[in-house]
Every structure is written in C-alpha cells, then in structure tokens.
Write an enzyme that holds these catalytic residues in place. Structure first.
Site, PDB file in Angstrom:
ATOM      1  N   ASP A 241     -17.521  23.055 -10.365  1.00  0.00           N
ATOM      2  CA  ASP A 241     -17.645  24.340  -9.673  1.00  0.00           C
ATOM      3  C   ASP A 241     -18.770  24.241  -8.639  1.00  0.00           C
ATOM      4  O   ASP A 241     -19.897  23.820  -8.976  1.00  0.00           O
ATOM      5  CB  ASP A 241     -17.945  25.456 -10.675  1.00  0.00           C
ATOM      6  CG  ASP A 241     -17.895  26.827 -10.027  1.00  0.00           C
ATOM      7  OD1 ASP A 241     -16.823  27.444 -10.048  1.00  0.00           O
ATOM      8  OD2 ASP A 241     -18.935  27.277  -9.499  1.00  0.00           O
ATOM      9  N   ASN A 249     -20.063  31.713   1.643  1.00  0.00           N
ATOM     10  CA  ASN A 249     -19.070  32.541   2.341  1.00  0.00           C
ATOM     11  C   ASN A 249     -19.724  33.736   3.022  1.00  0.00           C
ATOM     12  O   ASN A 249     -19.382  34.086   4.164  1.00  0.00           O
ATOM     13  CB  ASN A 249     -18.011  33.034   1.352  1.00  0.00           C
ATOM     14  CG  ASN A 249     -16.884  32.037   1.152  1.00  0.00           C
ATOM     15  OD1 ASN A 249     -16.613  31.207   2.025  1.00  0.00           O
ATOM     16  ND2 ASN A 249     -16.232  32.092   0.011  1.00  0.00           N
ATOM     17  N   HIS A 254     -15.816  32.714   5.917  1.00  0.00           N
ATOM     18  CA  HIS A 254     -14.795  32.090   5.073  1.00  0.00           C
ATOM     19  C   HIS A 254     -14.203  30.825   5.693  1.00  0.00           C
ATOM     20  O   HIS A 254     -13.737  29.948   4.968  1.00  0.00           O
ATOM     21  CB  HIS A 254     -13.685  33.096   4.771  1.00  0.00           C
ATOM     22  CG  HIS A 254     -14.116  34.174   3.816  1.00  0.00           C
ATOM     23  ND1 HIS A 254     -14.154  33.983   2.451  1.00  0.00           N
ATOM     24  CD2 HIS A 254     -14.551  35.443   4.021  1.00  0.00           C
ATOM     25  CE1 HIS A 254     -14.574  35.078   1.855  1.00  0.00           C
ATOM     26  NE2 HIS A 254     -14.823  35.991   2.782  1.00  0.00           N
ATOM     27  N   ASP A 258     -13.897  27.514   3.678  1.00  0.00           N
ATOM     28  CA  ASP A 258     -12.666  26.737   3.508  1.00  0.00           C
ATOM     29  C   ASP A 258     -12.888  25.273   3.860  1.00  0.00           C
ATOM     30  O   ASP A 258     -12.372  24.364   3.188  1.00  0.00           O
ATOM     31  CB  ASP A 258     -11.556  27.318   4.385  1.00  0.00           C
ATOM     32  CG  ASP A 258     -11.022  28.638   3.853  1.00  0.00           C
ATOM     33  OD1 ASP A 258     -11.338  28.976   2.696  1.00  0.00           O
ATOM     34  OD2 ASP A 258     -10.293  29.321   4.595  1.00  0.00           O
ATOM     35  N   GLU A 284     -13.509  28.196  -6.003  1.00  0.00           N
ATOM     36  CA  GLU A 284     -14.347  27.027  -5.700  1.00  0.00           C
ATOM     37  C   GLU A 284     -14.396  26.063  -6.884  1.00  0.00           C
ATOM     38  O   GLU A 284     -15.281  25.209  -6.962  1.00  0.00           O
ATOM     39  CB  GLU A 284     -15.770  27.468  -5.332  1.00  0.00           C
ATOM     40  CG  GLU A 284     -16.570  28.100  -6.461  1.00  0.00           C
ATOM     41  CD  GLU A 284     -16.355  29.596  -6.588  1.00  0.00           C
ATOM     42  OE1 GLU A 284     -17.224  30.251  -7.174  1.00  0.00           O
ATOM     43  OE2 GLU A 284     -15.320  30.109  -6.112  1.00  0.00           O
TER      44      GLU A 284
END
Length: 370
Positions: A241, A249, A254, A258, A284
């Site tokens: 994680d 973010n 975002h 990404d 994530e």
C-alpha cells in the site's frame, strides 16, 4: 468469405491483414465470375486483365499473411514476377494463342508469389499455439497445391482445347480442390480470430486499465489456478500500500496520482520473477503471489520492492513515495484467509511508522527453527 473479412476489419476493428485477405478472396472471384460468361475468343482477349486479378489476389493473400506474422511479403519481387507473367500472358493471348500455357504461367506465378512469404510464416514456428499452426499449415498446403496444379496442367492439360477444358476430369478436380482449400483456410482463420478476440476480451476483463496489472478478479482467478496446480509448493501473499497516497492526490492532483500508481506498478513488476503474480487490489493497494522456498526469500523480494519504491523519484514532479507491506504464508491453500492475514500485517506496518514490512513472527520463528 472475402466480404466477411472486410466486415470484420471495418466494423469490428479486426486486424488489418483481414482487409488484404478479403481482397485476396474478392478480386479473383470477380475474375472467375467474368470468365464464366465469356466465349473462347473473349477469354483470349481478356486473359491479361483476368490474370492480373488472379495475381493481385495471390499477392494480397501473401501480404495479409506477412502482416499477420509481422513478416516480409517481398512485394517488389512479387511485382516483378507479376509484370513478367502479364507480359507472357499477353504474348500467349494476342500473338500465339495457347490456353494451357496461359494456365501454366498463371498458376506457377501465383504459387511463387504465395510461397515468398513462407519463410516469415514459419520463422518462429515453435513459439505459436496449435490453432495458429493449423492456419499456417493450411496456407502452406494451398501453396503446395498451387504448385501441384501447375504440374497437372503441364502433364495432363497441355494442348487442350478450351471447349474440352470444362469437361476435363483434371480441371473439375482442381476446381473442387481450390474451392475446398479456400473455404477451409477461411474457416480456420476466422475460428482462430474469434478465439483470439475471446482471449483478448477475457484478458481485458482481468486487467486493470490504468496499470495493466491484474485486477482483483483476475488476480483471484489466476491465483486459485496457480495454487490448484502447484499445491505442494510454498506460496506467500504480499500486500503493498502506497503511504499517504491521499495527500499526494490532494496536493498534486489525480493525474499525478495515476502516474505514480502506474510507475509503482511497473517497479513491482520489475522486481519479481516471471512465475509471480502481480495485481492491483484496489486504489493504491497492490497484491502479489510469490512462489518461494520460505519466508526469508519472500521477505527479500518484499524488501527489494520497498527499497526500489523508496529510492525512485516518480512522475514529472519527481515525487518521493514510500510503501508499506504485509507478508503472509498461504497455509493449506487457504487463499482467502491469507489475504486477511496479509491485510492485518499491512495495517500493523502502517501503525509501526510505515515504509516497512509486516511479518507473521510465528512463521518466521518456525522457518528459522526448521
């Protein structure tokens, strides 16, 4: 069949080679239809034109096979052979009208043009599946048959009159064989294409579109399949994680988030073996199935991934990120339970300050004692 190939290409985004293969079927069929309504004198006058249509069909089919195999169709050689054949067809139509010689020239040139692509087709023969091998060998038999047809014309149809040709047993056999082989090749090719499309759709169903890793469903299916076939091997589940990803973010947007997910996925993929499974579990979070000897080897892989993520500057903003991990052994093929254990160990790693690997200490001690 040719129209079906064109429809597949234009309306269903099928591969480009189907366009040329469609022309390879359609153009000669017009030539065959036209000559069926012509008298002997008209056949002689139109022989170069009709022969050119047959030769174009042969080249289009060979070019399609080259595209399919990402090979070389030797188009310049084909063009030269076709030009010579058309000149000879013109001579034996307008100067010395010889039907059987025209048939011999046409068939031998078609066979030669189609054969030029055979090396490209069988170049990586060992690396293709059985269905594609059937397609390749079907094309090979068509080429062999075309050469055989030239030999039959030379041995049994020399000096035959046009009026007697349509009643010749050899001519009827060749016509039937041509129809059968053409239909067979089209059917096996379409069957292979449908199979490939189904595999592609299934692959897309199992893949995460952002990272191109397995999605949760795909990972579950692949993992269960691996565990069922290798039940005697030792497997570990590794949960990963990205730390503080929400803050990334919120701060960078975002799109940057990404990009980081894509790069972390690539880092994980670069630091595992081909036998390991890697998936995006959601958000994530990533998940790995490791086939290793013991927990020490599994930990070494996890640590290698952790360090690679920590030391890499990600996205265009050169952001430094870390990740936390949970590592659990899959006991008695209980995959679902292992996910729960690995997730709990991941949570413990987060509570311990992040950027570390949560381990089942009882398994570590047991492995050390053994």
């Amino acid at each position: 069949m040719g129209s079906l190939f064109l429809i597949c290409h234009y309306f269903y985004q099928a591969p480009k080679y189907l366009f040329w293969l469609g022309l390879g079927y359609i153009v000669p069929s017009f030539s065959l239809a036209a000559q069926s309504f012509m008298s002997n004198s008209e056949l002689a006058l139109s022989a170069p034109l009709l022969g050119g249509m047959y030769l174009f069909g042969a080249w289009a089919s060979a070019y399609a096979m080259a595209l399919r195999k990402k090979g070389h169709a030797h188009s310049y050689w084909c063009l030269g052979l076709i030009a010579i054949a058309l000149l000879l067809l013109s001579y034996f139509s307008y100067v010395d009208n010889q039907l059987w010689i025209r048939m011999l020239i046409l068939n031998s040139t078609i066979a030669t043009v189609e054969s030029l692509v055979l090396f490209s087709i069988f170049k990586n023969y060992q690396n293709i599946d059985i269905f594609n091998k059937i397609v390749d060998f079907s094309y090979f038999f068509i080429v062999i048959y075309t050469f055989t047809r030239s030999l039959i014309i030379y041995l049994f149809l020399s000096d035959i009159d046009a009026d007697m040709l349509v009643t010749s047993v050899w001519w009827l056999i060749m016509l039937a064989a041509s129809i059968f082989l053409s239909m067979w090749f089209a059917i096996v090719l379409l069957g292979t294409l449908v199979r490939d499309i189904i595999h592609k759709l299934n692959d897309e169903r199992q893949k995460d579109p952002l990272t191109n890793l397995l999605n949760r469903r795909g990972f579950y299916e692949k993992a269960k399949s691996v565990l069922s076939y290798t039940s005697q091997d030792t497997h570990f589940l590794l949960m990963c994680d990205i730390d503080h990803f929400k803050q990334i973010n919120d701060q960078y947007g975002h799109l940057i988030g990404d990009s980081i997910l894509q790069q972390v996925g690539e880092i994980i993929r670069e630091n595992v073996r081909g036998q390991d499974l890697v998936g995006r579990f959601g958000g994530e979070e990533f998940i790995l199935l490791l086939k290793v000897k013991d927990q020490y080897h599994a930990y070494a892989i996890a640590e290698r991934i952790r360090i690679a993520i920590e030391t890499k500057r990600l996205s265009v903003s050169k952001i430094s990120v870390t990740a936390s991990f949970g590592l659990a052994q899959i006991v008695e093929q209980d995959f679902i339970r292992a996910i729960g254990v690995a997730d709990q160990l991941l949570y413990s790693a987060k509570q311990s300050g992040r950027n570390c690997i949560g381990l089942d200490c009882t398994q570590m001690i047991s492995t050390a004692l053994n």
